[in-house]
Design a protein around this motif. Sequence first.
Motif, PDB file in Angstrom:
ATOM      1  N   ARG A  15      77.842 -95.634   1.075  1.00 33.87           N
ATOM      2  CA  ARG A  15      76.978 -94.644   1.729  1.00 33.87           C
ATOM      3  C   ARG A  15      75.716 -94.294   0.969  1.00 33.87           C
ATOM      4  O   ARG A  15      74.868 -93.563   1.485  1.00 33.87           O
ATOM      5  CB  ARG A  15      77.780 -93.355   1.959  1.00 33.87           C
ATOM      6  N   LEU A  16      75.586 -94.792  -0.266  1.00 38.32           N
ATOM      7  CA  LEU A  16      74.514 -94.321  -1.141  1.00 38.32           C
ATOM      8  C   LEU A  16      73.724 -95.454  -1.782  1.00 38.32           C
ATOM      9  O   LEU A  16      74.234 -96.561  -1.951  1.00 38.32           O
ATOM     10  CB  LEU A  16      75.104 -93.471  -2.272  1.00 38.32           C
ATOM     11  N   TRP A  17      72.528 -95.107  -2.195  1.00 40.30           N
ATOM     12  CA  TRP A  17      71.743 -95.886  -3.141  1.00 40.30           C
ATOM     13  C   TRP A  17      71.597 -95.025  -4.380  1.00 40.30           C
ATOM     14  O   TRP A  17      71.263 -93.847  -4.293  1.00 40.30           O
ATOM     15  CB  TRP A  17      70.357 -96.194  -2.606  1.00 40.30           C
ATOM     16  N   LEU A  18      71.861 -95.617  -5.538  1.00 39.65           N
ATOM     17  CA  LEU A  18      71.589 -94.973  -6.815  1.00 39.65           C
ATOM     18  C   LEU A  18      70.383 -95.704  -7.375  1.00 39.65           C
ATOM     19  O   LEU A  18      70.450 -96.902  -7.642  1.00 39.65           O
ATOM     20  CB  LEU A  18      72.788 -95.101  -7.762  1.00 39.65           C
ATOM     21  N   ARG A  19      69.284 -95.013  -7.511  1.00 37.80           N
ATOM     22  CA  ARG A  19      68.008 -95.613  -7.903  1.00 37.80           C
ATOM     23  C   ARG A  19      67.334 -94.755  -8.953  1.00 37.80           C
ATOM     24  O   ARG A  19      67.711 -93.610  -9.167  1.00 37.80           O
ATOM     25  CB  ARG A  19      67.111 -95.744  -6.672  1.00 37.80           C
ATOM     26  N   TRP A  20      66.322 -95.324  -9.589  1.00 38.37           N
ATOM     27  CA  TRP A  20      65.564 -94.544 -10.565  1.00 38.37           C
ATOM     28  C   TRP A  20      64.932 -93.326  -9.889  1.00 38.37           C
ATOM     29  O   TRP A  20      64.425 -93.432  -8.764  1.00 38.37           O
ATOM     30  CB  TRP A  20      64.466 -95.404 -11.158  1.00 38.37           C
ATOM     31  N   PRO A  21      64.923 -92.181 -10.564  1.00 31.14           N
ATOM     32  CA  PRO A  21      64.208 -91.024 -10.014  1.00 31.14           C
ATOM     33  C   PRO A  21      62.695 -91.248 -10.085  1.00 31.14           C
ATOM     34  O   PRO A  21      62.202 -91.949 -10.965  1.00 31.14           O
ATOM     35  CB  PRO A  21      64.647 -89.871 -10.923  1.00 31.14           C
ATOM     36  N   ARG A  22      61.988 -90.653  -9.122  1.00 25.54           N
ATOM     37  CA  ARG A  22      60.534 -90.820  -9.006  1.00 25.54           C
ATOM     38  C   ARG A  22      59.856 -89.467  -8.956  1.00 25.54           C
ATOM     39  O   ARG A  22      60.482 -88.453  -8.636  1.00 25.54           O
ATOM     40  CB  ARG A  22      60.220 -91.586  -7.726  1.00 25.54           C
ATOM     41  N   ALA A  23      58.555 -89.467  -9.190  1.00 30.99           N
ATOM     42  CA  ALA A  23      57.781 -88.227  -9.140  1.00 30.99           C
ATOM     43  C   ALA A  23      57.929 -87.544  -7.787  1.00 30.99           C
ATOM     44  O   ALA A  23      58.009 -86.315  -7.715  1.00 30.99           O
ATOM     45  CB  ALA A  23      56.314 -88.509  -9.455  1.00 30.99           C
ATOM     46  N   ARG A  24      58.010 -88.300  -6.724  1.00 35.24           N
ATOM     47  CA  ARG A  24      58.115 -87.690  -5.395  1.00 35.24           C
ATOM     48  C   ARG A  24      59.473 -87.018  -5.166  1.00 35.24           C
ATOM     49  O   ARG A  24      59.672 -86.351  -4.152  1.00 35.24           O
ATOM     50  CB  ARG A  24      57.785 -88.692  -4.304  1.00 35.24           C
TER      51      ARG A  24
END
Length: 196
Positions: A17-26
Amino acid sequence: MFPDLTRDDVFRIETRRLWLRWPRARDAEAITRLAGERAVAEMTARIPHPLPRAEVDAFLLDARARNIDGTGLTLALSRRADPAGLIGIVGLSAGAEGVPELGYWLGRPHWGAGLMAEAACALVEAFFAYAGGEVLQASARVENAASQRVLASCGFQHAGRAQKAFPARGGDLAVDLYRLDRARWRDWQMPSAQAA
C-alpha cells in the motif's frame, strides 16, 4: 551503515500500500501539520508541539544529508495512490553503542490501518537484506501500545524498560526497549523455521 543503492534520492521501497521514498522539500507542509499534532508529537523524543516550520526545514536537510553519506536512512511514507503525498516518516539512525535505531511517526488520520507496521517491517527487511545489518534497536513510550504493536509485528523482542531523554518533552521518560538481531529476523521471515 547503508550501501550505495540507498544513497540516491530515486531510491524507494514499495510495499502493498505504500511507497517509502526520500523526503523532499515539498513534504515540509505535511510534516509540519501531521507531526506537529499534539497526539503525534508527544510520543516522540524530538518533535516539539507546536512544530515550527524552520525545524522541519532543518530536519529535511539533515535527513537528506544522512541518506547521502549512508550514516542513516530516513524515508517518507506515501500511499501508492498518492506518491507525492506524505503520511509519515520511518528511519534508521545511529543509536547507543553503535547499534542502529528504528524510529517513526504516522499522521493521526492514518492510524489504525496497519500502515506503520507495513512501513517499519519493509525498512527492517531492507536493513538486514541489503545493508548487511546485524542488530537493530528501538524504543517506545510505555504508554504507546500502538508503537509497541508495530515493533512486535516486525519481530522485535522486548528487552527491558529504561529512562530515555525526550528533549522535546522536557526531560527523561520511561520507555520499553526492543531489540531484533539478524537470526531472529531470518526466523521471523520463515514461519516454517519457527515451527520446526
